[in-house]
Design a protein around this motif. Structure first.
Motif, PDB file in Angstrom:
ATOM      1  N   GLU A  95       0.802  -1.217   0.000  1.00 19.55           N
ATOM      2  CA  GLU A  95       0.000   0.000   0.000  1.00 19.55           C
ATOM      3  C   GLU A  95       0.843   1.278   0.000  1.00 19.55           C
ATOM      4  OE1 GLU A  95      -2.482  -0.115   3.471  1.00 19.55           O
ATOM      5  OE2 GLU A  95      -0.868   0.542   4.804  1.00 19.55           O
ATOM      6  N   ASP A  96       2.095   1.214   0.465  1.00 18.24           N
ATOM      7  CA  ASP A  96       2.970   2.390   0.463  1.00 18.24           C
ATOM      8  C   ASP A  96       3.801   2.494  -0.812  1.00 18.24           C
ATOM      9  OD1 ASP A  96       4.718   0.302   0.816  1.00 18.24           O
ATOM     10  OD2 ASP A  96       5.743   1.144   2.571  1.00 18.24           O
ATOM     11  N   GLY A  97       3.566   1.595  -1.780  1.00 15.64           N
ATOM     12  CA  GLY A  97       4.319   1.619  -3.032  1.00 15.64           C
ATOM     13  C   GLY A  97       5.556   0.747  -3.008  1.00 15.64           C
ATOM     14  N   SER A  98       5.789   0.021  -1.932  1.00 17.67           N
ATOM     15  CA  SER A  98       6.951  -0.875  -1.857  1.00 17.67           C
ATOM     16  C   SER A  98       6.710  -2.105  -2.730  1.00 17.67           C
ATOM     17  CB  SER A  98       7.186  -1.337  -0.417  1.00 17.67           C
ATOM     18  OG  SER A  98       7.424  -0.252   0.435  1.00 17.67           O
ATOM     19  N   PHE A  99       7.701  -2.433  -3.562  1.00 21.16           N
ATOM     20  CA  PHE A  99       7.629  -3.665  -4.344  1.00 21.16           C
ATOM     21  C   PHE A  99       8.087  -4.818  -3.454  1.00 21.16           C
ATOM     22  CE2 PHE A  99       9.428  -6.941  -7.098  1.00 21.16           C
ATOM     23  CZ  PHE A  99       8.390  -7.135  -7.993  1.00 21.16           C
ATOM     24  N   ILE A 100       7.301  -5.891  -3.415  1.00 22.74           N
ATOM     25  CA  ILE A 100       7.619  -7.040  -2.569  1.00 22.74           C
ATOM     26  C   ILE A 100       8.181  -8.159  -3.433  1.00 22.74           C
ATOM     27  CG2 ILE A 100       6.777  -8.645  -0.831  1.00 22.74           C
ATOM     28  CD1 ILE A 100       6.482  -5.717  -0.017  1.00 22.74           C
ATOM     29  N   GLU A 101       9.402  -8.589  -3.136  1.00 23.59           N
ATOM     30  CA  GLU A 101      10.043  -9.625  -3.940  1.00 23.59           C
ATOM     31  C   GLU A 101       9.238 -10.930  -3.898  1.00 23.59           C
ATOM     32  OE1 GLU A 101      12.587  -9.583  -5.942  1.00 23.59           O
ATOM     33  OE2 GLU A 101      13.146  -7.498  -5.576  1.00 23.59           O
ATOM     34  N   PRO A 102       9.133 -11.623  -5.031  1.00 26.90           N
ATOM     35  CA  PRO A 102       8.356 -12.873  -5.088  1.00 26.90           C
ATOM     36  C   PRO A 102       8.806 -13.920  -4.067  1.00 26.90           C
ATOM     37  CG  PRO A 102       8.890 -12.130  -7.302  1.00 26.90           C
ATOM     38  CD  PRO A 102       9.627 -11.222  -6.359  1.00 26.90           C
ATOM     39  N   ASN A 103      10.098 -13.998  -3.775  1.00 22.80           N
ATOM     40  CA  ASN A 103      10.612 -14.927  -2.766  1.00 22.80           C
ATOM     41  C   ASN A 103       9.817 -14.843  -1.463  1.00 22.80           C
ATOM     42  OD1 ASN A 103      12.997 -16.584  -3.384  1.00 22.80           O
ATOM     43  ND2 ASN A 103      13.948 -14.651  -3.962  1.00 22.80           N
ATOM     44  N   TYR A 104       9.555 -13.613  -1.041  1.00 22.27           N
ATOM     45  CA  TYR A 104       8.893 -13.396   0.239  1.00 22.27           C
ATOM     46  C   TYR A 104       7.407 -13.728   0.164  1.00 22.27           C
ATOM     47  CZ  TYR A 104      13.217 -10.680   0.501  1.00 22.27           C
ATOM     48  OH  TYR A 104      14.532 -10.278   0.438  1.00 22.27           O
TER      49      TYR A 104
END
Length: 472
Positions: free
Chosen positions: A263-272
């Motif tokens: 929601e803050d625009g952070s891209f979340i790596e697929p690994n996680y």
């Protein structure tokens, strides 16, 4: 004449270079011969395509060759996601599918992916047989083509759009009612086959949706259709700019890969994401079974598995190996660091649509942003930081690369080597739990260097040691 070679996800080439109608017809005939030899001719073959240039035309050529070989053909009437084609194979009990896609490759590429009757990507023994047949036929007119109007009239050609049957099934696997309570969701199909597969079912279930890049564009806006942080900055900016957006979800060109923006625009790596969904599916949904990950995927998955006391299956890179475990009902979830995953009871193929919706469900039911959920998980199982780099090799370095890896180092970046894993590339496991993986490309002078460590500082040290080992 260039040989036909199937990689981890089929045969790919540059349109008007090696990916030309003549080669497409030869490969299609090789697939037809494989299906006939397997005794599955009467089951029929599905033909689909993604949103790339000339997709319909290549699909039509394949249909002419298949019907000319006496194989009933189910031809998709619009660009169709790879996981939807896999679903349709199983639903129709077809002999398999030919899918014209180059997934997340740049727009000048296209490809042929064959999936046999079990619904997953063809295993090496199948692709080797197709390769052999195709290369023996290159340069020859070795096929018979059927006129498509005649094929329709005779019932050999059936035109299909599997969208609704897939979405109906998806509604049994995703809690849309929970997602409707989440708030506004941003959707980005990246001009690809995900159009209509994410935004429309969300809207139909009362979710407030904002969409970008929803029209078909064979050039994908000038970037590879890959939902990675590098190529979706417009989407990240959209999420950042609207405080009402609670989650951003994206799919690649053929909708088998996912991209998640918090929601803050952070891209979340697929690994996680793979590890988070494993924890969610076990803890909240109560699913039982093992978990599969590729050798290049984060050990955060292993830590979550240990927390729940479940078995981990480590596979070579290539979703076919994970898909096989899904088809044998061995695992709850299987995933790769390159943004592919599927779950128990679903297709044995990576599905970016399902992945995106499961993340939305997780965030809605947990009542927390993705990054908060990840920090909570770190607090339970430890922190894992991963990164991948591509290193181009000069000819003199490439010539000695294999020998360098054979000379196993006793210590890397100041930590003793614990174990070496060679199921795909060379992976050095270190005593502090960190690791390095080296995988040489089969088509270009590039080494893919993967590293994981418990901190950013330690990760930088590992990557530096990896580069030194390769280049010095």
């Amino acid at each position: 004449m260039q040989r036909i070679s199937f990689g981890t996800s089929g045969w790919r080439g540059i349109v008007c270079d090696d990916f030309i109608f003549e080669n497409v017809k030869v490969v299609t005939q090789a697939i037809a011969d494989n299906v006939i030899a397997a005794g599955e001719k009467e089951k029929g073959v599905i033909v689909g395509y993604d949103s790339r240039f000339m997709g319909e035309q290549f699909a039509n050529e394949a249909a002419r060759v298949l019907t000319g070989a006496g194989i009933r053909t189910f031809l998709c009437t619009r660009d169709t996601p790879t996981p939807v084609i896999a679903f349709e194979i199983l639903r129709r009990k077809a002999a398999g599918a030919i899918n014209f896609t180059a997934s997340h490759n740049p727009p000048e590429y296209n490809g042929i992916k064959f999936s046999p009757s079990w619904g997953g990507p063809a295993l090496p023994e199948t692709t080797r047989d197709i390769e052999r047949r195709a290369n023996e036929m290159l340069g020859e007119v070795c096929y018979k083509e059927c006129d498509l109007d005649d094929a329709r009239r005779d019932g050999k050609l059936v035109e299909i759009d599997p969208l609704q049957t897939y979405l109906d099934d998806l509604s049994t696997k995703v809690d849309f009612a929970a997602i409707a309570r989440l708030g506004k969701v941003a959707v980005n199909p990246l001009y690809g086959t995900g159009r209509g597969y994410l935004a429309e079912p969300l809207r139909a279930h009362g979710v407030d949706v904002v969409v970008i890049n929803e029209h078909r564009d064979p050039y994908f806006g000038g970037f590879p259709p890959e939902p990675s942080e590098k190529y979706i900055q417009d989407f990240i900016n959209l999420v950042k700019s609207d405080p009402e957006i609670k989650l951003g979800i994206a799919t690649d060109g053929d909708a088998d890969r996912f991209g998640i923006v918090d929601e803050d625009g952070s891209f979340i790596e697929p690994n996680y994401i793979i590890a988070l969904l494993l924890d969610y599916l076990v803890r909240v949904r109560g699913l039982k079974g093992g978990v599969a990950r590729s050798v290049a995927t984060s050990s955060l998955v292993d830590a979550v598995a240990a927390k729940h006391g479940i078995e981990v299956f480590e596979t070579p890179v290539g979703f076919k190996y994970i898909g096989e475990l899904i088809s044998r009902d061995k695992i709850i979830i299987g995933g790769e660091e390159s943004a592919g995953l599927t779950i128990k009871g679903h297709v044995p193929e990576k599905d970016g649509i399902l992945a995106c919706l499961l993340v939305a469900e997780m965030v809605a039911r947990e009542g927390q942003p993705v990054r908060t959920l990840l920090e909570r998980l770190y607090g339970q199982v430890g922190r894992f930081v991963t990164k991948r780099e591509n290193i181009t090799l000069a000819p003199e370095i490439e010539a000695v690369f294999a020998d360098k890896l054979k000379a196993t180092p006793a210590v890397i970046a100041g930590v003793k080597l614990k174990e070496t894993v060679t199921i795909d590339g060379t992976k050095f496991l270190l005593e502090d739990g960190s690791w390095l993986l080296f995988r040489k490309s089969g088509t270009e002078p590039v080494v893919r260097l993967y590293a994981e460590a418990p901190s950013e500082e330690r990760l930088k040290e590992l990557l530096a040691a990896g580069r030194k080992l390769i280049l010095e």
